[in-house]
Design an enzyme around this catalytic site. Sequence first.
Site, PDB file in Angstrom:
ATOM      1  N   GLU A 197     115.103 -53.534  60.469  1.00  0.00           N
ATOM      2  CA  GLU A 197     115.013 -54.382  59.283  1.00  0.00           C
ATOM      3  C   GLU A 197     115.415 -53.648  58.007  1.00  0.00           C
ATOM      4  O   GLU A 197     116.112 -54.195  57.153  1.00  0.00           O
ATOM      5  CB  GLU A 197     113.577 -54.889  59.160  1.00  0.00           C
ATOM      6  CG  GLU A 197     113.368 -55.922  58.071  1.00  0.00           C
ATOM      7  CD  GLU A 197     111.930 -56.426  58.071  1.00  0.00           C
ATOM      8  OE1 GLU A 197     111.416 -56.666  56.974  1.00  0.00           O
ATOM      9  OE2 GLU A 197     111.356 -56.572  59.161  1.00  0.00           O
ATOM     10  N   ASP A 198     114.973 -52.386  57.872  1.00  0.00           N
ATOM     11  CA  ASP A 198     115.151 -51.659  56.604  1.00  0.00           C
ATOM     12  C   ASP A 198     116.228 -50.588  56.636  1.00  0.00           C
ATOM     13  O   ASP A 198     116.654 -50.116  55.584  1.00  0.00           O
ATOM     14  CB  ASP A 198     113.827 -50.988  56.193  1.00  0.00           C
ATOM     15  CG  ASP A 198     112.732 -52.003  55.918  1.00  0.00           C
ATOM     16  OD1 ASP A 198     113.079 -53.171  55.650  1.00  0.00           O
ATOM     17  OD2 ASP A 198     111.544 -51.640  55.977  1.00  0.00           O
TER      18      ASP A 198
END
Length: 749
Positions: free
Chosen positions: A101-102
Amino acid sequence: MLRTFAAVRWPGSRPNRPTNETPATHAASFEVLAPHLNYLSKADIKRVREAFRFADNAHLGQLRASGEPYITHPLAVAGICAEWRLDAQAIMAALMHDAMEDCGVTKVELIEKFEAPTAELVDGLTKLDKLQFSTKEESQAESFRKMLLAMARDVRVILIKLADRLHNMRTMDAMAPAKQRRIARETLEIFAPIAHRLGLNQTYRELQDLSFRYEHPWRHALLEKAVGKARGHRRDLVARIEQDVRKSFAKASLNVDVQGREKTLYSIYRKMRDKHLSFAQVSDIFGFRIVVDELPQCYLALGVLHQLYKPQPGRFKDYIAIPKPNGYQSLHTTLVSPLGTAVEFQIRTEAMHQVAEQGVAAHWLYKTKGKGTDAQSLGSRLLQSLLDIQNETRDAREFLEHVRIDLFPDSVYVFTPRSRILALPKGATPVDFAYAIHSDIGDHCVAAQVNGEMVPLRTELRSGDVVEIVTAPSARPNPAWLSFVRTGRARSKIRHHLKTLAHEESRELGLKLLAQALRAEGMALPALEGESAPLWQNLARWAGHRNADELLMEIGVGRKIASMVAKQLSRMLVESGQRPDTVLLSMGRFAEDESAQAAVVLLDGSEGASVRYASCCRPIPGDEIRGYLGRGEGLLVHTAECQTGRRVFQRDSEHWIDVAWADELQHPFEAEVGVLMNNVKGALAQVAAGVSQAEADITHVEMNKDSDVARETAEMRMLIAVRDRHHLADVLRVVRRVSPVMRVWRIKP
């Protein structure tokens, strides 16, 4: 002795946060996690270390809002999972849960490096931030639905997510107050109930208290101070009760572990709020937990306690004989202490205590041959109702609404006629019960018996009720049920059925409208199956739809104009050189008529949601009518003399189509009637009796606002269900003869 997991001091956690004694470099190293992985094999610990290195490198340079290295968060999440004794794959996924996600890490990369099972866990924990949604709420709902589907395949997904949310809640001090409140509300509504349903009571209580702290900080602080004072005031009483209890069990030669228990701040606050009590009126802040060795000793311990102090009537609950839906088992009893205060005791075995505190995690033991574990099957059973909702609901926000309802923790326990026990949410009705048994029983439910007596379907069930459902093959779900059902499963099944029914009705109307328009082109409608199937598929593609059914539904609701589709279909028929066979319109709602009026849409009152009768003029059989095919609204029928219909016709004449009444009518129609009468006692009852005498039904009554007791006359309006104009004339004639009635008439626009 009772076996418990050691408390782990994780960086940035509450309430066990190591402040200055732990350097940031040590907090961000694998050494803070390694001592708590001693239940894993050396090979597994090596794989976990590799996952840590990968995550540490991926998050390099990233900081949390508190200023700590970001890797401290995945380490803390992995540490909580280690407390639950999850396996190596789950610990690895916890360390890398934010990598996709990051940090831009792909699923393929994770599969190549750590194999598919670990990659699937990480993917299940990843939000859908890369997709575009119209609102933030829709994005959150869709991400949650994705997580739930991943959880259906592997319950470890939700365990890691709960560990992630728990650590985030412990470390929210650095966030803005508005964000704190938003996250706290979401935790209280979604994640705390999930923890409860999975039996993670320790996590459930902590999530509730942390949410309470951030959503209502002032109330939390005041209540915390009040509980601290009460703890000091009652210290002597608690010590005396504990001493008495230990002596009683020693005299009975029963080996038990006595533990003091304090109600959480949030549960105290909720009790004060729900029952409108002051803090001084909350009597069961403190209690005791009795842990015994074997199941029969639970009931022996109960007898010892009841001999020591008097029990309060109606405050005993046996969750051993009837466990809660999350597997929780204990005996609960409330006793009156020497000073007259109420004290609650919970009695359970050591195994029950582990399930009560750790839930699914207490069962965790993976088998190498890929068979489902106890934990996996427990999680699947508890979440099966949510997955059923997912199968029926395609809208993410609607799905989230059902989930919130279904996670409501309070339950009632009811019995089937064959003594099977079902747990339902508090306030559940016989309709919820019917759908909990089977969706077919819910769909065909017509009545219910509770404890041998017939009751309305909206009756709230109570624990101990024996419920029997009466079904009929022709019965269908009623939209009114949505106003009182409590379970998400029942709500989603009802909505799904109504949507499916509406689609079928729209498709049938679209087929009839297209047949009518094609006749105007001098052609018959080709069959939907057989040799003409490719023609229909090409027509659907031309109109921008996946199949013929979708195109017909769009015509039925007015989003596609039948005449334009008919022109294209006629061109395709000519080009193909086919002589099309007429499609057999065997649907009951739109019967095909081979007479000269075959191009007219025939109405018999059974058309459902796809055809509506205008409330401005309320047409009934015998009235001259015409239909307006609104954009996305289906067919709206007006009387020919309706002023509202005429204005719409002048503005949008191309959407008007020919309609007529069928020879055989299936249902009654509503007509609006006005009555002027003398304002005498019993006048309304006499009018109602007259309507009933004429074999009609009153569906709605409304008195004129100017009517009051002081006036000599009163005017009212009624909606009366009649067969046709002749039947309405009979009703008016009978009502006109009622003595208080001065005048009666049909109301027209």
